[in-house]
Each structure stands twice: as C-alpha cells, then as structure tokens.
Design a protein around this motif. Sequence first.
Motif, PDB file in Angstrom:
ATOM      1  N   TYR A 155       0.826  -1.202   0.000  1.00 43.30           N
ATOM      2  CA  TYR A 155       0.000   0.000   0.000  1.00 43.30           C
ATOM      3  C   TYR A 155       0.867   1.262   0.000  1.00 43.30           C
ATOM      4  O   TYR A 155       0.569   2.242  -0.701  1.00 43.30           O
ATOM      5  N   ARG A 156       1.961   1.229   0.766  1.00 43.73           N
ATOM      6  CA  ARG A 156       2.842   2.391   0.776  1.00 43.73           C
ATOM      7  C   ARG A 156       3.438   2.653  -0.613  1.00 43.73           C
ATOM      8  O   ARG A 156       3.564   3.797  -1.059  1.00 43.73           O
ATOM      9  N   LYS A 157       3.810   1.565  -1.302  1.00 48.16           N
ATOM     10  CA  LYS A 157       4.321   1.726  -2.663  1.00 48.16           C
ATOM     11  C   LYS A 157       3.260   2.293  -3.593  1.00 48.16           C
ATOM     12  O   LYS A 157       3.541   3.144  -4.447  1.00 48.16           O
ATOM     13  N   TRP A 158       2.032   1.810  -3.425  1.00 49.43           N
ATOM     14  CA  TRP A 158       0.923   2.284  -4.271  1.00 49.43           C
ATOM     15  C   TRP A 158       0.675   3.760  -4.043  1.00 49.43           C
ATOM     16  O   TRP A 158       0.472   4.527  -4.995  1.00 49.43           O
ATOM     17  N   VAL A 159       0.717   4.192  -2.779  1.00 49.89           N
ATOM     18  CA  VAL A 159       0.521   5.610  -2.465  1.00 49.89           C
ATOM     19  C   VAL A 159       1.608   6.432  -3.121  1.00 49.89           C
ATOM     20  O   VAL A 159       1.350   7.503  -3.706  1.00 49.89           O
ATOM     21  N   LYS A 160       2.832   5.951  -3.054  1.00 49.33           N
ATOM     22  CA  LYS A 160       3.952   6.681  -3.653  1.00 49.33           C
ATOM     23  C   LYS A 160       3.781   6.808  -5.163  1.00 49.33           C
ATOM     24  O   LYS A 160       4.045   7.868  -5.749  1.00 49.33           O
ATOM     25  N   GLU A 161       3.331   5.731  -5.796  1.00 50.95           N
ATOM     26  CA  GLU A 161       3.092   5.770  -7.242  1.00 50.95           C
ATOM     27  C   GLU A 161       1.989   6.745  -7.605  1.00 50.95           C
ATOM     28  O   GLU A 161       2.081   7.478  -8.606  1.00 50.95           O
ATOM     29  N   GLN A 162       0.917   6.758  -6.798  1.00 49.31           N
ATOM     30  CA  GLN A 162      -0.196   7.665  -7.082  1.00 49.31           C
ATOM     31  C   GLN A 162       0.231   9.121  -6.951  1.00 49.31           C
ATOM     32  O   GLN A 162      -0.110   9.969  -7.772  1.00 49.31           O
ATOM     33  N   LYS A 163       1.015   9.404  -5.919  1.00 47.20           N
ATOM     34  CA  LYS A 163       1.482  10.775  -5.705  1.00 47.20           C
ATOM     35  C   LYS A 163       2.407  11.218  -6.832  1.00 47.20           C
ATOM     36  O   LYS A 163       2.423  12.378  -7.229  1.00 47.20           O
ATOM     37  N   ALA A 164       3.189  10.275  -7.360  1.00 44.51           N
ATOM     38  CA  ALA A 164       4.086  10.602  -8.472  1.00 44.51           C
ATOM     39  C   ALA A 164       3.304  11.008  -9.709  1.00 44.51           C
ATOM     40  O   ALA A 164       3.796  11.760 -10.556  1.00 44.51           O
TER      41      ALA A 164
END
Length: 571
Positions: free
Chosen positions: A114-123
Amino acid sequence: MVKKLVSLVLAAVMVLGMMAGCSTNTEDIDVEAADTEATSRVALTLTMWLPSENTTPEAEEAVSAALNRLTQAKYDTALELKWIPRAQYADAVDARMQEITDMIEAEEQAAEEYRKWVKEQKAQGIEVEEPAEEEETEETLPLEDETIVNELGITITKYPEVGPKQFDIFLVTSYQQYNDYIENELIQQLDGELSGNSKLLKTYIYPTYLDLANVSGTYGIPNNHPVGEYQYLLVNKELVDKYDYDPDALTSVLKCGEFIKDIGNQVKAGKLEGVVPLLGEVEASNMHYFGLHEDKQEWSMIANQITNSMNYSSPCIPKSIFSTNVYINTVGLMKELGELGYIGDGTVKDGEKFAVGVIPGDPTSIAEYEDEYYVKAYSKPMMTEEDVFGAMFAVSSYSKSLARSMEIITYLNTSTDIRTILQYGAQGVHWDYTTEDSKDTIKILSKDYQMRLTDTGNVYMTYPGAGRPMSDWDAGKAMNLDMISSPFIKFPGVVTEENTPYLEELLELSKEYKARMEACPFAEWDDFVTEVKKEIKANELISKNLLDNTGEVSTSILGFYNEWHDEYYPN
C-alpha cells in the motif's frame, strides 16, 4: 519487537479495510500487545494448549467448564483450552506459531504494498490518503467489561472471543524447542513477573529448576516433580557385628569387598546358611559414555562417572574408561566375586538374607530394610535435561496478556483446586474424594480424561494417584533436596559432521575392547588393564583425534566438551 508488529498490523488492517470499502474491526487487532497490568480486572479470554494422554470431547467440555468457574471467579479470566495428543503436540504448537507468523508477515507485506501504491499515485499527481505512521504505542485491554443479558434476564459479563492471532499459554516439551523459541522471539521473558506478581512461584518450585530454566533470562516455568531414584547400599547389621567389621567403613561396594568375600567364605565352608554374599552384580554408578549414539548411552571407551557431589555446572571431563579407577576396580571386583560364586541373581527370596546389596528406591520404600541393614546412598537421584525442559509452561509472544497468563500459571503451580481439575478432570464426573468428610485421597470415576502428571503443573499440588494421600509426596520432596543434577544438562553432545567418521571407528573399537574385557579372567585383569592403557596411549584415533585438547575442536571430544563448558560455566 512487539511494538513494531503492532504498527505493521495496524497499517495492514487499514489497507485491507480501505480496499474492501469498509471500516476496520478493532476486535481483530488483539494479539501483539503482551504486557498489561495485572491489576486491570477487565474480562479477558486466554488460550491454553495442553498435551493429552487420552481425553474425549465430552470430558474436555466438562473440564473446561470446571476450570473456567475458578479462573473467572478469581481473575476475571476465561480459558479457551485445547487438548492435543502428546505425540502430535510439539508439531501442533509449531504449526500454530507459524500460522500466526504468516498472518503477520502477510499484513506487513500488504502494508508495504500500500505504501508503494501511495507513492506511485502521488508521483502521478493523484492525492490519496497517507498510510498511518508507525507510532511507538502499545495496545492495552479495554477499560471496562462488555455485558450481556442472559436467558434469565440477568446481566452478566461477556468474555471476549479469542483473536485470530492470539496464542497464550502452552507447554514447552524439550530443551531444543525452548532454545528455538527464545532465539526466534516466540516466547516472552518471565523474570519481571517472577520478581513481581508471580514471585510466589519461587517458593513452590525447587530452585535448581528455575536456575536451569534461565537461558539469558527465564522464559518458561518447569513443572516441579520428584527426579530419579536412589541406588541404596545395604549392609547386613547382624553379619557386620558377628564378624567384627566397622559399619562406618563400609560406605561403598568396593570398600565392602573384603566383607563380601569373608561372608562368602563362611557360606562356602558351611558355617552360614541362607545368606547370599552379594545380592546381585553391581556396576559403577552413573557412568556417562561419549560416542556415536549418546542418546542410547552405548558402552564406549571414552567415558566418565557422575559422582554424588556433582551438579549441572561441575566439570565432567571425557577420558579413557580404563583411566576411571572406580569403574575398573568395580569390574575387577565383580569378576573376582563372580568366579567365586558369591553373587546372587539380584532378587530377595523369602527366608534368605544377603550380606551386601544395591537396590533402587526412595526413602519410603527403603524403610522396610532399615531394621536389618545399614542403609547408605550408593548413588543419589539425578536431575536430567528431560526433568527440567520436558514440561514447562511458557507464554507466547502472541499472548493477549503476559501478566494475566502468568496469573494462571502461578495458580496452577500453587493451588490444589485448579491443579487437581486439570490433572484428573471435573470433580464428581471423573474423580471425587474418597469420603465426604476427608480430602486425604481421591478415587477415579471415569477414564475419559487422562493426563500425564508432569504435564499439568507442579505435581506436589495434587494427588499422586487414586487412593494415595498427598503425604506420599514427602519422599519425593526429600529426594529433591538431596538430588544431584547432571553435568550434561544443556550439553549438545559430541557428534558433529566432522567427527562422525572418528566416532564410527570408536564404536567398533569399543565393541572389540568390551568383548576382550568380558573374556578376561580375574587373575589376568590387572595385567589386561595395564596393557590396554598402553594400547590406548598409542592409538591415534583416541589419543590424537578424540582426546587431544590441543587439536581441532570439531573432531576432539575433549576439545568439544571443554569449549562448551568454558562458554556456559566460565568460573
């Protein structure tokens, strides 16, 4: 470790809740908090797993109800008990530990994804809710109980259900298992509780048990019980007086040698009837053999004797068995007495007496001989690794509450009421007192509930068996006060991958020398021992590869043992 796991689980649960489009259920977040104040008298449910000998579902239900009546009334603690056949028990505990570990790892992985997904979305410029920060917080029990109204319209306390990752009290059944659980942080250290709310245990459990349970901290409570048995040396009073021997000098079989031969000569001359000079063949006591199959204690040319003055920290150095004088002299004496026909078959026959004998027993069983025989300890009861680590209660790192779990463990080890139920079953169903007015003994009413006595807590807190009073434990308590503890408790053995070929050679060589030793007549015994000592000194397998302390520890029995002893008992 616990705090980190809490944060990871909280994050994972949040992720799963968001993905499912629903709110989290706080009842699922219930396991990783270990410490709660013992004074928090909120209703709590703990799990307890036990190895069983033979139980039926109906018996388990009755025992569970009986136990819960006590623990709920005394501690506001309910117990969810699980009985597992003893042969399957260790594997079942390991499987449960692994199941919980897998769940935590899965939640940790979900949180990381989930943390990786959040980072991708913010990018990509997409605003999403940030994962919860890992806080140094510790889950605690609810501040107040939940209540329900039963079918009679009475408001009662509702005991919470056990969480999916909750695992509280269980039995450790070996030293290897104990070490593995400590190294993998699967059980909790108990020293704080033993110095606080559970300090009563120190007065109910023999100190050596707790000393040995301390492996860089205490992580389990051994179930107190009598260990081993005595080997008693019996010397006939009447014959000692008649032939003018000093009873104070007859303290070992070797020191009784001349007395036995004197009595044998009198019997052979027809001057004594109904007397066996030596009751049965005697071996040097407590010999420990080093070799390829130490668990079987096969005879080996490398050995040592555990004496009555030793304890678990005493050095017991491996050496040639032909350099162990007590062993060699005892074998020699048995050869001499056997050739003279002065040794009986080991049984006490009606109307027959013996001059000297060695028999097993305890202070109670030996009492019948005390009028006719001087009774002395030939070897003392000896505590082994199995005595200490074969049955000890521990608290899992996945427990809901360390303090509340220790309350139950303390209760089991200090109180007869709960201890007798866990051992013998529900009163009135599986057992009962023998009379209404006396609680001196019990009778068994049903065989539907059977447990091993040492698996259910301090044995001195319950009855030794049907029809046996609690006073029967007095002999066992006295034995524990007089016992020795094996110097090989915690010793991993001498078999390594590197020295196995040498030990295989030693096994074959030992068989050869044992056959030669047994075939040697008494008249040649001293010369045989002298010659064998020379042979061993010249034998490279033993002198260089197995008993050379300056050689490779990986192959040297002596080096391996010394390295272990210096590490565990440096003083």
